[in-house]
Design an enzyme around this catalytic site. Sequence first.
Site, PDB file in Angstrom:
ATOM      1  N   THR A  10     -11.526 -34.511 -31.184  1.00  0.00           N
ATOM      2  CA  THR A  10     -10.194 -34.601 -31.016  1.00  0.00           C
ATOM      3  C   THR A  10     -10.112 -33.425 -30.124  1.00  0.00           C
ATOM      4  OG1 THR A  10     -10.111 -36.355 -33.011  1.00  0.00           O
ATOM      5  CG2 THR A  10      -8.395 -34.771 -32.594  1.00  0.00           C
ATOM      6  N   LYS A  33     -22.397 -35.319 -27.656  1.00  0.00           N
ATOM      7  CA  LYS A  33     -24.503 -36.154 -27.867  1.00  0.00           C
ATOM      8  C   LYS A  33     -24.477 -37.245 -26.814  1.00  0.00           C
ATOM      9  CE  LYS A  33     -23.784 -36.310 -32.954  1.00  0.00           C
ATOM     10  NZ  LYS A  33     -22.308 -36.435 -33.125  1.00  0.00           N
ATOM     11  N   LYS A  85     -12.934 -22.957 -39.047  1.00  0.00           N
ATOM     12  CA  LYS A  85     -12.080 -22.115 -40.271  1.00  0.00           C
ATOM     13  C   LYS A  85     -14.218 -22.096 -41.116  1.00  0.00           C
ATOM     14  CE  LYS A  85     -10.455 -26.088 -42.078  1.00  0.00           C
ATOM     15  NZ  LYS A  85      -9.597 -27.569 -41.310  1.00  0.00           N
ATOM     16  N   GLY A 114      -3.861 -24.451 -37.051  1.00  0.00           N
ATOM     17  CA  GLY A 114      -3.481 -25.569 -36.235  1.00  0.00           C
ATOM     18  C   GLY A 114      -3.280 -25.291 -34.617  1.00  0.00           C
ATOM     19  N   ILE A 116       0.147 -23.663 -34.938  1.00  0.00           N
ATOM     20  CA  ILE A 116       1.492 -22.166 -35.822  1.00  0.00           C
ATOM     21  C   ILE A 116       0.501 -21.320 -34.336  1.00  0.00           C
ATOM     22  CG2 ILE A 116       2.479 -21.418 -37.411  1.00  0.00           C
ATOM     23  CD1 ILE A 116       1.932 -23.668 -38.179  1.00  0.00           C
ATOM     24  N   GLU A 170      -9.999 -37.158 -44.763  1.00  0.00           N
ATOM     25  CA  GLU A 170     -10.955 -37.601 -44.607  1.00  0.00           C
ATOM     26  C   GLU A 170     -10.824 -38.662 -45.334  1.00  0.00           C
ATOM     27  OE1 GLU A 170     -13.039 -35.545 -42.122  1.00  0.00           O
ATOM     28  OE2 GLU A 170     -11.429 -34.741 -41.654  1.00  0.00           O
ATOM     29  N   ASP A 181     -10.091 -26.491 -48.150  1.00  0.00           N
ATOM     30  CA  ASP A 181      -9.721 -25.827 -47.064  1.00  0.00           C
ATOM     31  C   ASP A 181      -8.103 -24.941 -46.792  1.00  0.00           C
ATOM     32  OD1 ASP A 181      -9.423 -26.898 -44.169  1.00  0.00           O
ATOM     33  OD2 ASP A 181      -7.162 -26.936 -44.658  1.00  0.00           O
ATOM     34  N   LYS A 185      -8.113 -20.280 -44.950  1.00  0.00           N
ATOM     35  CA  LYS A 185      -7.686 -20.041 -43.592  1.00  0.00           C
ATOM     36  C   LYS A 185      -6.970 -19.348 -44.796  1.00  0.00           C
ATOM     37  CE  LYS A 185      -6.673 -24.585 -42.561  1.00  0.00           C
ATOM     38  NZ  LYS A 185      -5.935 -26.153 -42.657  1.00  0.00           N
ATOM     39  N   GLY A 282      -4.312 -31.651 -34.918  1.00  0.00           N
ATOM     40  CA  GLY A 282      -4.158 -32.107 -34.259  1.00  0.00           C
ATOM     41  C   GLY A 282      -4.317 -31.529 -33.140  1.00  0.00           C
TER      42      GLY A 282
HETATM   43  N1  HSE Z   1      -7.847 -30.967 -43.315  1.00  0.00           N
HETATM   44  C1  HSE Z   1      -7.464 -30.060 -42.240  1.00  0.00           C
HETATM   45  C2  HSE Z   1      -5.321 -30.195 -42.596  1.00  0.00           C
HETATM   46  C3  HSE Z   1      -7.220 -30.082 -40.810  1.00  0.00           C
HETATM   47  O1  HSE Z   1      -5.313 -31.467 -43.242  1.00  0.00           O
HETATM   48  O2  HSE Z   1      -4.778 -29.643 -43.251  1.00  0.00           O
HETATM   49  C4  HSE Z   1      -7.307 -28.945 -40.022  1.00  0.00           C
HETATM   50  O3  HSE Z   1      -7.703 -27.794 -40.081  1.00  0.00           O
END
Ligand code: HSE
Length: 380
Positions: A10, A33, A85, A114, A116, A170, A181, A185, A282
């Site tokens: 993506t 790949k 990250k 992302g 920002i 996910e 996550d 960050k 995104g």
């Molecule tokens: N899984 C992360 C989120 C994606 O939902 O913010 C961006 O780092």
Amino acid sequence: MKIGLLGKGTIGTGVFNLASKADWLEVCKVLDKKIEASCMVTDINAVVNDHGIETVVETMGGLHPACEYAMKALENGKHFVTANKLLVSTYGQELLAAARRHGKAFLYSAACGGGIPFLRNLMAAREVDSISSLGGILNGTTNYILSSMRSADLSYEEALLNAQKLGYAERDPSSDVDGLDTMRKLMLSCAVGFNSFVKPEGIPVRGISQIDTQDIEYSKAHCCSIRLCAYSEMKDGRLAAYVQPELCRLNSHENATVSNLNYAWYKGQSCGTMGFGGQGAGMYPTATNILADLKAIESGILYMTSDKCSPLQIDNSRQMRSYYVRLESGFDFPEDFIEESCVSGNQRFITTRAMPVAVMFELLGNEKKAFFAGKEVQSC
Ligand code: HSE
């Protein structure tokens, strides 16, 4: 600038498409790949041995082989830009050392927030000001779950399923919902804002998977909403940092941050509080931040931390917060910390006095049947 792109998922596709419209940028090779175009290769050596390529952009994700590829790129004299990250929070120190050894760039603006421009502005502020605290909503998946539980009266499970259907979460959502996550960050923000490398083991992290509709009801009744927030503060040489759900007032920036948006802020001694909101993930938002890093390299910016960036242990011993807590009525919560308490069915609802954050995490940090949230969000 001529780049080699590692991964065409993506984010990689976003970089590829934006680069095809930018006259200053050329994607010479794409590692993936399978080969779908003449510029595509399946061997990393075809990228790092290409003398025409100045910068390697990594958008493949994961730790391995991303780390080995990053090292190869730097050792072969390429600048290195990433949105990963996990990679930066795990091997950032080693990659920075390699980048400095070879006089090449190591930039990762897209790895926190992302699209920002948070880390870039934090870096610029750190160079002229003293950053005293930073934090915010750094994960879009959990923000979507929390805000839609409230706005659409959904259960946690329903909101999580919707987040998965929309592609935010996910199939295994644990790193988002368990706060990892957000923690990664926060680690990057501490490196950039405080010139401090911190270890993940030192940061207490509480996610949102224990939340229940009763907690949303409590937040509504107290004119608040619940958000998963990161917080870090530098005071007297001590660095505090933690991730936990927070009750946010209705007039706060955090409450206004809905759906899968992020909101990151820092506070400088001279500049005061600066906040940044927008898409934290995104294809095109994240790719935009990567392109901004490439532009930064062209203007001579090679690193996000100063050469004084060094390891520092997290010390939360002076962090005092009051909390909302819901737990099973039989749980023995220390009376000294309780301000108000009531029991409904088999659940006990507690409002605590200001108490050490570290103690709350010792008491309930691993408790699967309890939910807790800090009572005053810190950014305001
Ligand atoms: N899984 C992360 C989120 C994606 O939902 O913010 C961006 O780092």
